[in-house]
Design a protein around this motif. Structure first.
Motif, PDB file in Angstrom:
ATOM      1  N   SER A  65       7.593   7.791  -5.136  1.00  0.00           N
ATOM      2  CA  SER A  65       6.542   7.852  -4.130  1.00  0.00           C
ATOM      3  C   SER A  65       5.950   6.451  -3.995  1.00  0.00           C
ATOM      4  O   SER A  65       6.442   5.513  -4.607  1.00  0.00           O
ATOM      5  N   LYS A  66       4.900   6.347  -3.174  1.00  0.00           N
ATOM      6  CA  LYS A  66       4.219   5.056  -3.072  1.00  0.00           C
ATOM      7  C   LYS A  66       2.768   5.234  -3.507  1.00  0.00           C
ATOM      8  O   LYS A  66       2.139   6.245  -3.197  1.00  0.00           O
ATOM      9  N   CYS A  67       2.258   4.239  -4.204  1.00  0.00           N
ATOM     10  CA  CYS A  67       0.848   4.280  -4.601  1.00  0.00           C
ATOM     11  C   CYS A  67      -0.011   4.253  -3.342  1.00  0.00           C
ATOM     12  O   CYS A  67       0.189   3.420  -2.459  1.00  0.00           O
ATOM     13  N   GLU A 127      -6.300   2.701 -12.877  1.00  0.00           N
ATOM     14  CA  GLU A 127      -7.137   1.519 -12.652  1.00  0.00           C
ATOM     15  C   GLU A 127      -6.646   0.707 -11.458  1.00  0.00           C
ATOM     16  O   GLU A 127      -7.144  -0.398 -11.229  1.00  0.00           O
ATOM     17  N   CYS A 128      -5.669   1.188 -10.726  1.00  0.00           N
ATOM     18  CA  CYS A 128      -5.124   0.397  -9.611  1.00  0.00           C
ATOM     19  C   CYS A 128      -6.250  -0.033  -8.686  1.00  0.00           C
ATOM     20  O   CYS A 128      -7.058   0.768  -8.250  1.00  0.00           O
ATOM     21  N   ARG A 129      -6.288  -1.336  -8.367  1.00  0.00           N
ATOM     22  CA  ARG A 129      -7.388  -1.861  -7.544  1.00  0.00           C
ATOM     23  C   ARG A 129      -7.025  -1.906  -6.068  1.00  0.00           C
ATOM     24  O   ARG A 129      -7.866  -2.252  -5.234  1.00  0.00           O
ATOM     25  N   GLY A 130      -5.773  -1.621  -5.762  1.00  0.00           N
ATOM     26  CA  GLY A 130      -5.377  -1.498  -4.365  1.00  0.00           C
ATOM     27  C   GLY A 130      -5.302  -2.814  -3.623  1.00  0.00           C
ATOM     28  O   GLY A 130      -5.269  -3.887  -4.211  1.00  0.00           O
ATOM     29  N   LEU A 131      -5.248  -2.708  -2.302  1.00  0.00           N
ATOM     30  CA  LEU A 131      -5.134  -3.887  -1.446  1.00  0.00           C
ATOM     31  C   LEU A 131      -6.495  -4.222  -0.859  1.00  0.00           C
ATOM     32  O   LEU A 131      -7.292  -3.340  -0.573  1.00  0.00           O
ATOM     33  N   CYS A 132      -6.732  -5.519  -0.664  1.00  0.00           N
ATOM     34  CA  CYS A 132      -7.964  -5.921   0.020  1.00  0.00           C
ATOM     35  C   CYS A 132      -7.887  -5.432   1.465  1.00  0.00           C
ATOM     36  O   CYS A 132      -6.898  -5.678   2.159  1.00  0.00           O
ATOM     37  N   PRO A 133      -8.902  -4.728   1.943  1.00  0.00           N
ATOM     38  CA  PRO A 133      -8.849  -4.202   3.309  1.00  0.00           C
ATOM     39  C   PRO A 133      -8.926  -5.294   4.368  1.00  0.00           C
ATOM     40  O   PRO A 133      -8.636  -5.063   5.534  1.00  0.00           O
ATOM     41  N   TYR A 134      -9.305  -6.513   3.974  1.00  0.00           N
ATOM     42  CA  TYR A 134      -9.448  -7.595   4.950  1.00  0.00           C
ATOM     43  C   TYR A 134      -8.201  -8.446   5.067  1.00  0.00           C
ATOM     44  O   TYR A 134      -7.697  -8.677   6.150  1.00  0.00           O
ATOM     45  N   CYS A 135      -7.655  -8.885   3.896  1.00  0.00           N
ATOM     46  CA  CYS A 135      -6.506  -9.792   3.967  1.00  0.00           C
ATOM     47  C   CYS A 135      -5.220  -9.159   3.441  1.00  0.00           C
ATOM     48  O   CYS A 135      -4.156  -9.745   3.557  1.00  0.00           O
ATOM     49  N   GLY A 136      -5.310  -7.977   2.839  1.00  0.00           N
ATOM     50  CA  GLY A 136      -4.101  -7.307   2.368  1.00  0.00           C
ATOM     51  C   GLY A 136      -3.618  -7.781   1.007  1.00  0.00           C
ATOM     52  O   GLY A 136      -2.569  -7.346   0.545  1.00  0.00           O
ATOM     53  N   ALA A 137      -4.362  -8.662   0.365  1.00  0.00           N
ATOM     54  CA  ALA A 137      -3.940  -9.133  -0.962  1.00  0.00           C
ATOM     55  C   ALA A 137      -3.897  -7.967  -1.947  1.00  0.00           C
ATOM     56  O   ALA A 137      -4.753  -7.086  -1.886  1.00  0.00           O
ATOM     57  N   ASN A 138      -2.882  -7.983  -2.817  1.00  0.00           N
ATOM     58  CA  ASN A 138      -2.809  -6.966  -3.868  1.00  0.00           C
ATOM     59  C   ASN A 138      -3.783  -7.367  -4.979  1.00  0.00           C
ATOM     60  O   ASN A 138      -3.542  -8.313  -5.713  1.00  0.00           O
ATOM     61  N   LEU A 139      -4.876  -6.640  -5.093  1.00  0.00           N
ATOM     62  CA  LEU A 139      -5.952  -7.034  -6.002  1.00  0.00           C
ATOM     63  C   LEU A 139      -5.604  -6.797  -7.469  1.00  0.00           C
ATOM     64  O   LEU A 139      -6.354  -7.204  -8.345  1.00  0.00           O
TER      65      LEU A 139
END
Ligand SMILES: [Zn+2]
Ligand SMILES: [Zn+2]
Length: 168
Positions: A65-67, A127-139
């Motif tokens: 699956s995908k996170c 604890e996954c911090r996800g992607l930044c909603p502004y620039c898409g960086a993997n946090l």
């Protein structure tokens, strides 16, 4: 996944061992972002209890699956106990699982139990911090300055507001 149950239908208390290790391609239709490339494993039995067939055992399988936060690939496992009743066709309640004649089909009961055990939201780890909603960086991998910039922009706007106030 059809099993011949004629051997236990004649005897109340008769039990048929069931062992399955089989790919179920139909599972891939559950959702676009789920893929089931490993076999479904089940070990248990069907017991004839007064004409009601009681399926009992352990089911396990792997899926990809995908996170939902960082969109990375995730491999997860389903591991669950199954306890379900099958009624002779026309005898149980409307939604009940049924068997017809001397055959019982187990694919649907497995699929239902797998769906029931899928998480509402898949995450790669808690604890996954996800992607930044502004620039898409993997946090999980990097930090970005979007939050700070956002605050700067707000302050700037506030500054403009006061400037305009002064001018009026
Ligand atoms: Zn993640
Ligand atoms: Zn960012």
């Amino acid at each position: 996944m059809i099993f011949d149950i004629s051997g236990i239908l004649k005897t109340d208390g008769g039990e048929l061992p069931i062992e399955i290790n089989q790919l179920m391609e139909g599972l891939n239709a559950i959702a676009d972002d789920l893929s089931f490339e490993s076999p479904v494993k089940f070990k248990g039995s069907i017991l004839n209890s007064g004409g009601v067939l009681k399926l009992k055992g352990k089911l396990s399988t792997l899926y990809k699956s995908k996170c939902s936060r960082c969109l990375n690939d995730v491999e997860a496992e389903i591991n669950t106990d199954i306890k379900e009743d099958f009624f002779e066709e026309g005898k149980g309640e409307e939604e009940a699982y049924t068997y017809r004649g001397k055959y019982v089909e187990l694919e649907k009961v497995f699929k239902d139990n797998i769906i029931l055990n899928l998480p509402a939201k898949q995450v790669c780890r808690k604890e996954c911090r996800g992607l930044c909603p502004y620039c898409g960086a993997n946090l999980n991998e990097e930090t970005c300055n979007c939050k700070n910039e956002e605050i700067d922009l707000r302050l700037e706007a506030l500054g403009d507001f006061f400037k305009n106030q002064e001018n009026n």
